[in-house]
Design an enzyme around this catalytic site. Sequence first.
Site, mmCIF file in Angstrom:
data_model
loop_
_atom_site.group_PDB
_atom_site.id
_atom_site.type_symbol
_atom_site.label_atom_id
_atom_site.label_comp_id
_atom_site.label_asym_id
_atom_site.label_seq_id
_atom_site.Cartn_x
_atom_site.Cartn_y
_atom_site.Cartn_z
ATOM 1 C CD GLU A 53 1.480 -5.855 5.367
ATOM 2 O OE1 GLU A 53 2.323 -6.754 5.572
ATOM 3 O OE2 GLU A 53 0.704 -5.856 4.392
ATOM 4 C CB ALA A 108 -0.862 -0.021 1.257
ATOM 5 C CD GLU A 128 -2.624 -7.611 2.627
ATOM 6 O OE1 GLU A 128 -2.204 -6.459 2.399
ATOM 7 O OE2 GLU A 128 -3.319 -7.892 3.611
ATOM 8 N N GLY A 147 0.498 -5.122 0.841
ATOM 9 C CA GLY A 147 -0.664 -5.092 -0.037
ATOM 10 C C GLY A 147 -0.365 -5.668 -1.414
#
Length: 697
Positions: A125, A63, A105, A102
């Site tokens: 993370e 992200a 993911e 992310g």
Amino acid sequence: MSDVVGYEVEGRIAVLTIDNPPVNALGLAVREGIVARMEQAAGDDAADAIVLIGAGRTFPAGADIREFDQPARDPHLVAVIDRLDGIEKPIVAAIHGTALGGGLELTLGCHFRVASPDARVGLPEINLGIFPGAAGTQRLPRVASLDHALELIVSGRPIGAARALEYGIVDTVVEGDLRAGAIAFAEKILADRMNRRISSEPRAGIGSEDEFADVIQKYRDLANQRFRGQESPHQAIESVIDGLRMPYEDAVAADRTRFEACKNSDQSKALRYAFFAEREAAKIPDIGKEVTPREIGSTAVIGAGTMGRGIAISLADSGLSVTVVEAGQEALDSGMAELEKLYDGMVARGRIDEATKKERLGRITGAVDYAATSDVDLVIEAAFEDLDVKKGIFAQLDQVAKPGAILATNTSYLDIDAIAAQTSRPEDVIGLHYFVPANVMRMLEVVRADKSAPDAVATGMALAKRTGKVGVLARVCHGFIANRSRAPLVREATFLVEEGAAPAQVDKVLTDLGMPLGPLAVSDMSGLDVSWRMRQSLAGERDPEARYMYLADRMCELGRFGIKAGQGWYAYEDGGRRPLPDGDVEAIAADVAREQGITRREISDEEIRARCLYGAINEGAKIVDEGIAARASDIDVMWLYGFGYPRWHGGIMFTADEIGLAEIYEQVKAFHGEHGKLWEPSPLLERLAAEGGGFTR
Ligand code: 3HC
């Protein structure tokens, strides 16, 4: 249509290319682009399958961390990933570079995953005080085993493509061109009529919380061990457990609340600050990317003592050839034997194998003549910390080193301008201040002397990166950034003992803040004689008005040098390293206090915290104000990597901003009144406190 996600159809395969340099972070535009292009592909009669790939150096590395301080904007990454479940055409993620957070993911939302051999995948993370918040804690355990999923989630460490294949995270490793390989894989899916694999679906064998009690406990233990004091690894585990208890949608909804709480926590803010501070430290304001570092292939280290050996290992481990130079054959032989022992220790601990040891040791040769340095690109002097000794060495190096060779001194506080002045080429001279043990500690303070050439400085910073270290640039002053900013902490710790605190009380206050060891225990480890010698060498420059460290001197006069002497601020029994309280220290401190006219008293933990921490912060402010550090966050990076300051507190300057500079300034002023000159408030601190400003924001 999206600018940051490209669309092409090749054969019957739609190829979606995410192009958001430098690391294809999944910011709003990319998320919108992925959704739009997926819809386009879903509705495109010319395409039967989809490949999702990253342009440039990597698949999305996560992200966009910079968005975390802004209000969340739709589409949320989870929604993007969940949307992929409903796309009827098979989607293949093609991974190269680092698919992190992310990014990984997102690949879990794709129905298949292929990777380049050198790709890495991971969920880092927790290093940012959060946990995989885009359903990674739900989807990964459905793709890999719970054990392997927790390994990635709780350790935060990425794994390579081969391991990812073994764990079932990628379906195949593609040799050669990744795009072509991914298209071929998609064509095979179509040809074989393979079913899409949807990682949000319940999977047989996922099991219950009870069945996995041992595995869960293993990772709770890991979280406690490796991330002492941090909350998010535990939240990550709870999130995985939610997935064992509830359906996918409910677990994802629970994650959302949990994730927001983590993201908004002080720990996460500090960890995100540390992430960017580290990257900022690599930038030198007046030396841009156009300055090319000099080529370094061969190196020499002057001195085979503890420092020299550590530096030689660090260089050799990074593939550089090293000539270790000692004054005589005997010293060289014993230094080289010790060096080999260090490698033996690594083999014994299973860190490297015999073959690696041989290869690395093979890069290190010994010499007793400076002439052996005549061909090397970089010389690092790691001799005794004495200005005259170092001046003599640099005068000799100047005679033999080839033109353009970098001449570096590993001093931790001496005047590098004076050392450089011994040579006819001060532009080639820089400081490289390593921390002990030099082959382990990641901090490298690169010191720019008055006449250092920009490319010499850039070479020092590049060397840090190449040898796996974090380089932070400092200007010349006594102690540079690291030791100068830490000195007040040690100074106040000893003064507090003089005034009535027990060493263990002082150290505990600092370890309670999250430091791995208190300053007095650290002094015992490194030896009290080191700073004693330094104080002696500076005796001529002492300011008679400033309070002096009489107690620390007295400890040394009594032979209490620390662990190596079996006694220092603590007692050590039977050659052990465990610090034990020692009543003699109190008696010695009481004697010194009497001589100095100090009335001993009970000292509060709060005073210890303020004096140790604010002393360092006030000095840090002076370091910034004088331009010794380019920015306050550089001081923080030093404390994180050099002194084990807890990353989840950001660093001393970040901590100062959290506390509030007005409060710190008032306290520093009060200590100035009480304890005198050493507490002179920094003008920068005073100004920022008045303006309501901060060092790091
Ligand atoms: N968001 C925003 N910027 C990022 C970023 C990210 N996720 N990752 C890297 N960057 C920026 C860096 O700040 C740097 O910017 P700068 O040039 O302006 O200083 C630039 O990209 C290049 O980064 P590095 O200097 O670190 O480049 P390297 O090649 O040394 O390393 C990397 C690349 C391994 C990808 C490293 O940058 C990295 O580890 N990035 C962070 C990865 C990460 O933590 N991902 C998880 C994010 S959180 C998440 O995904 C939440 C989700 O679960 C919902």
